[in-house]
Design an enzyme around this catalytic site. Structure first.
Site, PDB file in Angstrom:
ATOM      1  N   LYS A 220       6.417  -9.401   6.460  1.00 47.81           N
ATOM      2  CA  LYS A 220       6.860  -8.125   4.885  1.00 47.81           C
ATOM      3  C   LYS A 220       6.513  -6.758   5.648  1.00 47.81           C
ATOM      4  O   LYS A 220       5.673  -6.985   5.788  1.00 47.81           O
ATOM      5  CB  LYS A 220       6.278  -8.668   3.846  1.00 47.81           C
ATOM      6  CG  LYS A 220       6.524  -8.061   2.592  1.00 47.81           C
ATOM      7  CD  LYS A 220       5.958  -8.419   1.294  1.00 47.81           C
ATOM      8  CE  LYS A 220       6.246  -7.315   0.074  1.00 47.81           C
ATOM      9  NZ  LYS A 220       4.582  -7.691  -1.093  1.00 47.81           N
ATOM     10  N   GLU A 269       0.606  -1.750 -12.221  1.00 44.43           N
ATOM     11  CA  GLU A 269       0.126  -2.162 -11.152  1.00 44.43           C
ATOM     12  C   GLU A 269      -1.626  -1.681 -11.168  1.00 44.43           C
ATOM     13  O   GLU A 269      -1.923  -0.426 -10.049  1.00 44.43           O
ATOM     14  CB  GLU A 269       0.366  -2.255  -9.844  1.00 44.43           C
ATOM     15  CG  GLU A 269      -0.162  -2.840  -8.695  1.00 44.43           C
ATOM     16  CD  GLU A 269       1.087  -3.168  -7.645  1.00 44.43           C
ATOM     17  OE1 GLU A 269       0.283  -4.035  -6.613  1.00 44.43           O
ATOM     18  OE2 GLU A 269       2.060  -3.383  -7.766  1.00 44.43           O
ATOM     19  N   GLU A 313       7.211 -13.088  -1.990  1.00 44.56           N
ATOM     20  CA  GLU A 313       6.938 -11.805  -1.767  1.00 44.56           C
ATOM     21  C   GLU A 313       5.151 -11.441  -3.643  1.00 44.56           C
ATOM     22  O   GLU A 313       4.815 -11.170  -2.964  1.00 44.56           O
ATOM     23  CB  GLU A 313       7.753 -10.675  -2.804  1.00 44.56           C
ATOM     24  CG  GLU A 313       7.570  -9.408  -2.778  1.00 44.56           C
ATOM     25  CD  GLU A 313       8.697  -8.569  -3.087  1.00 44.56           C
ATOM     26  OE1 GLU A 313       8.243  -6.773  -3.120  1.00 44.56           O
ATOM     27  OE2 GLU A 313       9.134  -8.845  -3.331  1.00 44.56           O
ATOM     28  N   GLU A 448      17.235  -1.876  -6.088  1.00 40.06           N
ATOM     29  CA  GLU A 448      16.338  -2.208  -6.584  1.00 40.06           C
ATOM     30  C   GLU A 448      15.481  -0.316  -7.073  1.00 40.06           C
ATOM     31  O   GLU A 448      14.458  -0.374  -8.407  1.00 40.06           O
ATOM     32  CB  GLU A 448      15.580  -2.757  -6.473  1.00 40.06           C
ATOM     33  CG  GLU A 448      13.630  -3.471  -7.004  1.00 40.06           C
ATOM     34  CD  GLU A 448      12.891  -4.502  -5.755  1.00 40.06           C
ATOM     35  OE1 GLU A 448      12.076  -4.752  -5.836  1.00 40.06           O
ATOM     36  OE2 GLU A 448      14.105  -5.568  -5.596  1.00 40.06           O
TER      37      GLU A 448
END
Length: 463
Positions: A220, A269, A313, A448
């Site tokens: 990823k 986050e 993810e 996105e």
């Protein structure tokens, strides 16, 4: 307004000057006072006339705000062992400082605020020339707001040749400016231009990454893109921060001013928080927009929970954070399944992590182990960071790096500097990224990132 009387400040400074003369070394003094409640945005705005190095942090999950002004000491480091070097200098400052504080509140006294770049191997050039790779600042003045209480810390480095009355006069003048001076009217900037930087090239890089993942070169990678905007006038920092605080609920709002540039953002986050040895971290990965009405919002959230790409993810992040936290903590608790975490424009998959920090470890030890998480870099960690450096069409600088604060009582918190912008007078660069796995669609990922850009675009004069 100050609870500490002026003679006490005079006595403290006079004693520090004498000690500097006797020891032939500068004396670091930190004086903490409780003051009448002071609005953090007003303090940030008035600080513009005291010093051009301003710092702002507002927590996402508690009524806690820090506003720093000036720099009594900047803690820098080389890039090879940056977290350890910052920690070593910080410990030395604490050992030598004289702290006058009978309150012992979190986030007061010796507090360092700042951040770290995403990748120290990337050239520190435009547009990040005013932001060293690693910089933590102990501000000269620090407003700490906890609920409806306000505390003012004054940090001064005293030299043997200093004059007591001169220093006291400067402190009182600055206090008056920061706490009671008239304010300018705050206005959000008028945007006159927008440029998506190399959108087709970015989509091609996403397509290349999916091919490389299918060929097992990596698992990823998170790829970010840049949007540049221009305004009719220079941007007022306090106006942007005020807008972000009003609109981006459940986000960490931050600002670092350095060399006349502002790095600002509203990130959901958390990287890690330590409060009385209790550690909290956050697994936040997987994204969909908010719905236009409750039923649609719920449908989108349910689809997110059941989407294989987003769940994969998210699981990458959970497993990496589990491994990092277990290396320096005990009583580690991680739920089996994520939940949906709603923000103003977006909703994410969210898994909280709690633990107790082992004796001898610090917040920076945890940050060093966590950065960069798979939500910001990818997997494997080193391979994905190398891939980003070789393929991205932007210089990340502090974007996606750890940004936060810690104090002399072993409290602190770092977030990941996403949903952010670098503002330079009447221009700004905005950044947003997405996690690319083997079945990622370049057009969908572009959309996105467009959704993720909305919070900062809104705070900077439109959509």
């Amino acid at each position: 307004m100050l609870h500490t009387k002026i003679p006490q400040i005079e006595e403290i400074i006079e004693g520090a000057i004498k000690q500097a003369y006797l020891s032939k070394e500068p004396q670091f003094i930190s004086i903490v006072n409780q003051i009448d409640y002071t609005d953090s945005i007003a303090f940030l705005d008035r600080a513009n006339k005291v010093d051009k190095h301003r710092l702002f942090w507002q927590s996402a999950d508690e009524e806690f705000t820090l506003v720093g002004v000036g720099s009594t000491k900047k803690i820098l480091s080389s890039n090879s062992h940056r977290f350890n070097e910052i920690e070593a200098v910080w410990n030395e400052v604490q050992q030598k400082a004289s702290v006058y504080d009978i309150l012992h509140e979190k986030g007061t006294g010796l507090v360092s605020i700042g951040g770290f770049s995403f990748d120290t191997k990337q050239d520190n050039n435009a547009p990040w020339a005013n932001f060293p790779h690693n910089q933590m600042t102990i501000p000269m003045y620090l407003l700490t707001n906890k609920g409806n209480q306000s505390f003012l810390t004054t940090n001064i480095l005293i030299m043997e040749e200093d004059h007591k009355q001169q220093i006291v006069h400067q402190i009182l003048t600055d206090h008056e400016q920061l706490l009671t001076a008239e304010r300018e009217e705050l206005n959000l900037p008028d945007r006159i231009g927008r440029l998506d930087v190399a959108p087709e090239e970015w989509k091609e890089i996403v397509k290349q990454a999916t091919d490389d993942i299918k060929n097992n070169k990596l698992e990823k990678v998170v790829l970010a893109r840049e949007v540049r905007v221009k305004f009719s006038h220079d941007v007022q920092l306090a106006a942007v921060i005020e807008k972000l605080c009003e609109t981006q609920i459940n986000s960490y709002v931050f600002a670092i001013e350095s060399g006349g540039d502002y790095f600002v953002g509203a990130t959901p986050e958390r990287l890690a928080k330590v409060d009385n040895q209790e550690l909290i971290s956050t697994c936040l990965a997987g994204t969909v927009p908010r719905g236009h009405y409750p039923e649609q919002d719920e449908q989108l959230g349910e689809a997110l929970l059941n989407d294989p790409k987003n769940r994969q993810e998210h699981d990458f992040v959970v497993q990496m954070i589990r491994e990092a936290v277990e290396a320096c903590c005990y009583n580690v608790s991680i739920p089996q399944e994520p939940v949906v975490y709603p923000l103003r424009n977006l909703q994410h998959l969210y898994t909280p992590v709690t633990a107790t920090l082992e004796k001898g470890y610090t917040l920076l030890d945890v940050v060093a182990r966590l950065h960069p998480t798979p939500a910001l870099g990818g997997l494997p960690q080193k391979t994905s960071v190398d891939y980003i450096r070789d393929h991205e069409v932007l210089n990340r600088g502090w974007y996606a790096g750890p940004l936060g604060w810690f104090d002399g009582k072993n409290n602190g918190e770092f977030a990941v500097a996403i949903r952010s912008a670098l503002i330079q007078k009447n221009e700004a660069s905005l950044f947003a990224g997405c996690g690319v796995v083997e079945d990622s669609d370049p057009e969908a990922e572009f959309e996105e990132t467009g959704v993720k850009l909305k919070p900062m675009l809104s705070a900077l004069g439109g959509y």
